[in-house]
Motif scaffolding. Structure first.
Motif, PDB file in Angstrom:
ATOM      1  N   LEU A   6       0.999  -1.235   0.051  1.00 26.79           N
ATOM      2  CA  LEU A   6      -0.019   0.157  -0.058  1.00 26.79           C
ATOM      3  C   LEU A   6       1.056   1.207  -0.120  1.00 26.79           C
ATOM      4  O   LEU A   6       0.526   2.131  -0.460  1.00 26.79           O
ATOM      5  CB  LEU A   6      -0.959   0.082   1.149  1.00 26.79           C
ATOM      6  N   THR A   7       2.063   1.258   0.533  1.00 32.97           N
ATOM      7  CA  THR A   7       2.739   2.189   0.614  1.00 32.97           C
ATOM      8  C   THR A   7       3.755   2.466  -0.609  1.00 32.97           C
ATOM      9  O   THR A   7       4.165   3.577  -0.982  1.00 32.97           O
ATOM     10  CB  THR A   7       3.901   2.338   1.891  1.00 32.97           C
ATOM     11  N   VAL A  12       4.478  -1.452  -7.574  1.00 32.11           N
ATOM     12  CA  VAL A  12       3.685  -2.370  -8.054  1.00 32.11           C
ATOM     13  C   VAL A  12       3.088  -1.993  -9.418  1.00 32.11           C
ATOM     14  O   VAL A  12       3.061  -3.045 -10.372  1.00 32.11           O
ATOM     15  CB  VAL A  12       2.620  -2.492  -7.077  1.00 32.11           C
ATOM     16  N   ALA A  13       2.646  -0.988  -9.671  1.00 35.51           N
ATOM     17  CA  ALA A  13       2.267  -0.467 -10.864  1.00 35.51           C
ATOM     18  C   ALA A  13       3.250  -0.573 -11.854  1.00 35.51           C
ATOM     19  O   ALA A  13       3.000  -0.969 -13.160  1.00 35.51           O
ATOM     20  CB  ALA A  13       1.677   0.856 -10.687  1.00 35.51           C
ATOM     21  N   LEU A  18       5.236  -3.276 -16.794  1.00 39.73           N
ATOM     22  CA  LEU A  18       6.567  -3.860 -17.376  1.00 39.73           C
ATOM     23  C   LEU A  18       6.183  -5.394 -17.728  1.00 39.73           C
ATOM     24  O   LEU A  18       6.315  -5.844 -18.701  1.00 39.73           O
ATOM     25  CB  LEU A  18       7.675  -3.854 -16.621  1.00 39.73           C
ATOM     26  N   GLY A  19       5.456  -6.020 -16.778  1.00 42.69           N
ATOM     27  CA  GLY A  19       5.170  -7.328 -17.126  1.00 42.69           C
ATOM     28  C   GLY A  19       4.032  -7.674 -18.325  1.00 42.69           C
ATOM     29  O   GLY A  19       4.329  -8.607 -19.110  1.00 42.69           O
ATOM     30  N   LEU A  47       7.076   5.579 -15.605  1.00 40.64           N
ATOM     31  CA  LEU A  47       6.565   5.606 -14.231  1.00 40.64           C
ATOM     32  C   LEU A  47       7.713   5.416 -13.287  1.00 40.64           C
ATOM     33  O   LEU A  47       7.781   6.167 -12.196  1.00 40.64           O
ATOM     34  CB  LEU A  47       5.441   4.809 -14.049  1.00 40.64           C
ATOM     35  N   PHE A  48       8.621   4.474 -13.487  1.00 35.31           N
ATOM     36  CA  PHE A  48       9.513   4.168 -12.690  1.00 35.31           C
ATOM     37  C   PHE A  48      10.591   5.208 -12.414  1.00 35.31           C
ATOM     38  O   PHE A  48      10.858   5.590 -11.248  1.00 35.31           O
ATOM     39  CB  PHE A  48      10.323   2.860 -13.293  1.00 35.31           C
TER      40      PHE A  48
END
Length: 120
Positions: A6-7, A12-13, A18-19, A47-48
Motif C-alpha cells: 500500500l505504501t 507495484v504499478a 512492465l510485465g 513511471l519508474f
C-alpha cells in the motif's frame, strides 16, 4: 506485506506495466499488438523514473534568495520528456512499417509472415 504494497503502490504499478508489456510483445503474433505492448512497457519505465525522482516534501528546483532546501531533481523529468518524444517517433515509424508490411503481404500475423518469407 500489505502495508508495503500500500505504501509502495507505484512500484507495484511499474512491475505490472512492465510485465504486461513484455507479455504482449512476446505472446502476441499480431504486429500492432506488439507495438501496443512496447508502449505499455515504455510507460512502465516512465513511471519508474518519475517514482524514483519523487522527493517527499521536496520543492521545484528553484533557488529563491540564496535559500537551498530539499528539492526534486529535474533530471529524471527531462529524461522522461525526451523519452516520450522518442517513444512517439518510434511508434510512428513502427506503425508506418506495419502499414507497409500489410500492403505487401496482406497480413499482420507474425507466423504467417514467416511462412510467406520462407516460401519466397
Amino acid at each position: 506485506m500489505i502495508d508495503l504494497l500500500l505504501t509502495r503502490y507505484n512500484y507495484v504499478a511499474v512491475a505490472l506495466l512492465l510485465g504486461i508489456g513484455v507479455y504482449m510483445m512476446i505472446e502476441n503474433a499480431n504486429l500492432v499488438k506488439k507495438v501496443i505492448g512496447m508502449n505499455v512497457f515504455q510507460t512502465g519505465i516512465f513511471l519508474f523514473f518519475i517514482t524514483t525522482a519523487y522527493v517527499d516534501g521536496g520543492n521545484p528546483p528553484l533557488v529563491k534568495g540564496g535559500q537551498v532546501g530539499e528539492y526534486a531533481s529535474p533530471l529524471p523529468h527531462v529524461l522522461i520528456l525526451t523519452a516520450i518524444v522518442v517513444g512517439v517517433s518510434l511508434t510512428a515509424v513502427a506503425l508506418a512499417l506495419i502499414v507497409r508490411i500489410y500492403a505487401e503481404y496482406g497480413t499482420l500475423n507474425e507466423n504467417v509472415l514467416r511462412e510467406v518469407r520462407a516460401d519466397e
